[in-house]
Design an enzyme around this catalytic site. Structure first.
Site, PDB file in Angstrom:
ATOM      1  N   ARG A 184     -22.378 108.730  66.196  1.00 59.95           N
ATOM      2  CA  ARG A 184     -21.314 107.240  65.979  1.00 59.95           C
ATOM      3  C   ARG A 184     -20.464 108.377  65.685  1.00 59.95           C
ATOM      4  O   ARG A 184     -19.955 108.604  64.658  1.00 59.95           O
ATOM      5  CB  ARG A 184     -22.425 106.653  65.540  1.00 59.95           C
ATOM      6  CG  ARG A 184     -21.990 105.805  64.990  1.00 59.95           C
ATOM      7  CD  ARG A 184     -22.666 104.138  64.222  1.00 59.95           C
ATOM      8  NE  ARG A 184     -23.995 104.584  63.073  1.00 59.95           N
ATOM      9  CZ  ARG A 184     -24.357 104.251  62.365  1.00 59.95           C
ATOM     10  NH1 ARG A 184     -24.793 102.886  62.961  1.00 59.95           N
ATOM     11  NH2 ARG A 184     -25.270 104.716  61.308  1.00 59.95           N
TER      12      ARG A 184
ATOM     13  N   LYS B  97     -28.838  97.339  66.519  1.00 61.60           N
ATOM     14  CA  LYS B  97     -28.370  96.315  65.505  1.00 61.60           C
ATOM     15  C   LYS B  97     -27.103  96.077  65.929  1.00 61.60           C
ATOM     16  O   LYS B  97     -26.735  94.829  65.280  1.00 61.60           O
ATOM     17  CB  LYS B  97     -28.845  96.229  64.250  1.00 61.60           C
ATOM     18  CG  LYS B  97     -30.474  96.886  63.858  1.00 61.60           C
ATOM     19  CD  LYS B  97     -30.566  96.894  62.683  1.00 61.60           C
ATOM     20  CE  LYS B  97     -30.706  97.931  61.181  1.00 61.60           C
ATOM     21  NZ  LYS B  97     -31.307  99.226  61.966  1.00 61.60           N
TER      22      LYS B  97
HETATM   23  P1  AP5 Z   1     -27.346  99.848  57.578  1.00 60.63           P
HETATM   24  O1  AP5 Z   1     -25.745 100.053  58.180  1.00 60.63           O
HETATM   25  O2  AP5 Z   1     -27.909  98.654  57.407  1.00 60.63           O
HETATM   26  O3  AP5 Z   1     -27.728 101.258  58.546  1.00 60.63           O
HETATM   27  P2  AP5 Z   1     -29.431 100.777  59.084  1.00 60.63           P
HETATM   28  O4  AP5 Z   1     -30.040 100.133  59.203  1.00 60.63           O
HETATM   29  O5  AP5 Z   1     -29.228 102.795  59.170  1.00 60.63           O
HETATM   30  O6  AP5 Z   1     -28.298 100.880  60.906  1.00 60.63           O
HETATM   31  P3  AP5 Z   1     -27.304 101.079  61.501  1.00 60.63           P
HETATM   32  O7  AP5 Z   1     -26.186 100.736  61.491  1.00 60.63           O
HETATM   33  O8  AP5 Z   1     -27.501 102.586  61.526  1.00 60.63           O
HETATM   34  O9  AP5 Z   1     -27.742 101.120  62.955  1.00 60.63           O
HETATM   35  P4  AP5 Z   1     -27.948 100.250  63.910  1.00 60.63           P
HETATM   36  O10 AP5 Z   1     -28.850  99.634  64.268  1.00 60.63           O
HETATM   37  O11 AP5 Z   1     -27.222  99.392  63.360  1.00 60.63           O
HETATM   38  O12 AP5 Z   1     -26.977 100.725  65.914  1.00 60.63           O
HETATM   39  P5  AP5 Z   1     -25.652 101.281  66.138  1.00 60.63           P
HETATM   40  O13 AP5 Z   1     -25.625  99.344  67.162  1.00 60.63           O
HETATM   41  O14 AP5 Z   1     -24.437 101.457  64.639  1.00 60.63           O
HETATM   42  O15 AP5 Z   1     -27.649 100.248  55.849  1.00 60.63           O
HETATM   43  C1  AP5 Z   1     -26.830 101.713  55.416  1.00 60.63           C
HETATM   44  C2  AP5 Z   1     -27.480 101.389  54.267  1.00 60.63           C
HETATM   45  O16 AP5 Z   1     -27.027 100.605  53.216  1.00 60.63           O
HETATM   46  C3  AP5 Z   1     -29.097 101.273  54.032  1.00 60.63           C
HETATM   47  O17 AP5 Z   1     -29.591 102.565  53.819  1.00 60.63           O
HETATM   48  C4  AP5 Z   1     -29.321 100.861  52.496  1.00 60.63           C
HETATM   49  O18 AP5 Z   1     -29.046 102.096  51.993  1.00 60.63           O
HETATM   50  C5  AP5 Z   1     -28.645 100.108  52.052  1.00 60.63           C
HETATM   51  N1  AP5 Z   1     -28.709  98.582  52.675  1.00 60.63           N
HETATM   52  C6  AP5 Z   1     -28.891  97.894  53.635  1.00 60.63           C
HETATM   53  N2  AP5 Z   1     -28.933  97.018  53.585  1.00 60.63           N
HETATM   54  C7  AP5 Z   1     -29.905  97.022  53.160  1.00 60.63           C
HETATM   55  C8  AP5 Z   1     -30.810  96.091  52.213  1.00 60.63           C
HETATM   56  N3  AP5 Z   1     -30.869  95.019  53.141  1.00 60.63           N
HETATM   57  N4  AP5 Z   1     -31.191  96.490  51.373  1.00 60.63           N
HETATM   58  C9  AP5 Z   1     -31.487  97.643  50.572  1.00 60.63           C
HETATM   59  N5  AP5 Z   1     -30.041  98.529  51.203  1.00 60.63           N
HETATM   60  C10 AP5 Z   1     -29.734  98.035  52.120  1.00 60.63           C
HETATM   61  O19 AP5 Z   1     -25.472 101.794  67.024  1.00 60.63           O
HETATM   62  C11 AP5 Z   1     -26.240 103.471  66.910  1.00 60.63           C
HETATM   63  C12 AP5 Z   1     -24.693 103.997  67.376  1.00 60.63           C
HETATM   64  O20 AP5 Z   1     -26.007 104.085  68.763  1.00 60.63           O
HETATM   65  C13 AP5 Z   1     -23.850 103.869  68.015  1.00 60.63           C
HETATM   66  O21 AP5 Z   1     -23.025 105.210  67.800  1.00 60.63           O
HETATM   67  C14 AP5 Z   1     -24.020 103.117  68.902  1.00 60.63           C
HETATM   68  O22 AP5 Z   1     -22.294 103.215  70.318  1.00 60.63           O
HETATM   69  C15 AP5 Z   1     -24.882 103.855  69.869  1.00 60.63           C
HETATM   70  N6  AP5 Z   1     -25.934 103.135  70.683  1.00 60.63           N
HETATM   71  C16 AP5 Z   1     -26.409 101.247  70.158  1.00 60.63           C
HETATM   72  N7  AP5 Z   1     -27.487 101.408  71.504  1.00 60.63           N
HETATM   73  C17 AP5 Z   1     -27.042 102.569  72.447  1.00 60.63           C
HETATM   74  C18 AP5 Z   1     -27.843 102.331  73.515  1.00 60.63           C
HETATM   75  N8  AP5 Z   1     -28.703 101.043  73.620  1.00 60.63           N
HETATM   76  N9  AP5 Z   1     -28.230 103.347  74.252  1.00 60.63           N
HETATM   77  C19 AP5 Z   1     -26.904 104.435  72.899  1.00 60.63           C
HETATM   78  N10 AP5 Z   1     -26.004 104.014  72.943  1.00 60.63           N
HETATM   79  C20 AP5 Z   1     -26.905 103.337  71.741  1.00 60.63           C
HETATM   80 MG    MG Z   2     -25.290  98.965  61.805  1.00 57.68          MG
END
Ligand code: AP5
Ligand code: MG
Ligand code: ZN
Length: 212
Positions: A122, A15
């Site tokens: 990450r 995302k």
């Molecule tokens: P949040 O920060 O939103 O975390 P998440 O949903 O767990 O998602 P991530 O940010 O971990 O993953 P992402 O999908 O963004 O992936 P990314 O692009 O970084 O939320 C964190 C916390 O905040 C929650 O647990 C909760 O406590 C709270 N919170 C947030 N919003 C809330 C809400 N609405 N309500 C209540 N609580 C809330 O990619 C991940 C990794 O993979 C990176 O290293 C990237 O380089 C790599 N990558 C990405 N795409 C690829 C690909 N195609 N191939 C290989 N590697 C890839």
């Molecule tokens: Mg994220």
């Protein structure tokens, strides 16, 4: 582009990564609740103090806190908007409808096996929130952000233990949103597997079909 989009998908589905690129190409205003909450924790604000325990446990921060935050950020905003990480529960989605019309929900579909590795390796920028991966998307200079030179760090919820909790939370609370938006006729499921560029092209193509 004047489109109102929410980006769905499990932790690590890409995302944040895809949001960065979509903002650069389409000029959306991005609102990432995860980034905003981490900033609040860093600054020790009242919101941050309340949110920290939930985040470190891989649980959702209570709906009223997050809905209030989003309501504030959306106030008076014009043009296209991309919500990263909101809504994440049916309650949040219903509340959102009172003040924001979701025109497209992009759901990134990724096999669970690859997610742990994406998350535990990450690195995120402290200054601008850009995300990197030690192997899949490494920074040009170790430990520093390509975009702004800021310091890269590992999120405290990116340990294997907390990541597993986040998956459980996603399955129980957030996954039902896919069906919710399908019923509303705005769901676009996108294959989130494969190279970052390839995933980006798929999302951009879907958005272009709705050009407005
Ligand atoms: P949040 O920060 O939103 O975390 P998440 O949903 O767990 O998602 P991530 O940010 O971990 O993953 P992402 O999908 O963004 O992936 P990314 O692009 O970084 O939320 C964190 C916390 O905040 C929650 O647990 C909760 O406590 C709270 N919170 C947030 N919003 C809330 C809400 N609405 N309500 C209540 N609580 C809330 O990619 C991940 C990794 O993979 C990176 O290293 C990237 O380089 C790599 N990558 C990405 N795409 C690829 C690909 N195609 N191939 C290989 N590697 C890839
Ligand atoms: Mg994220
Ligand atoms: Zn940066």
């Amino acid at each position: 582009m004047d489109l109102k989009i929410v980006l769905l998908g499990p932790p690590g589905s890409g995302k944040g990564t895809q949001t960065e690129r979509l903002v650069a190409e389409f000029g959306f205003t991005k609102i990432s609740t995860g980034d905003l909450l981490r900033e609040a924790v860093r600054n020790g604000t009242e919101l941050g103090v309340k949110a920290k325990g939930f985040m470190d446990a891989g649980k959702l921060v209570p709906d009223d806190l997050v809905v209030g935050l989003i309501r504030e950020k959306l106030k008076g905003l014009k043009g296209g908007v991309l919500l990263d990480g909101f809504p994440r529960s049916l309650e949040q989605a219903q509340k959102l409808e009172e003040f924001f019309n979701v025109e497209m929900a992009v759901d990134l579909e990724v096999n669970p096996e690859v997610l742990i590795r994406r998350l535990t390796e990450r690195r995120s920028c402290r200054a601008c929130n850009s995300v990197f991966h030690l192997e899949f998307n490494p920074p040009k200079k170790a430990g520093s952000c390509d975009k702004c030179g800021g310091e890269l760090y590992q999120r405290s919820d990116d340990t294997e233990k907390v990541v597993r909790e986040r998956f459980t939370t996603y399955t129980e609370r957030t996954a039902p949103l896919t069906e919710y938006y399908r019923k509303k006729g705005v769901l676009k499921s996108v294959d989130g597997m494969g190279a970052i560029d390839d995933v980006y092209k798929r999302i951009a193509a879907v958005i272009k079909t709705a050009r407005k």
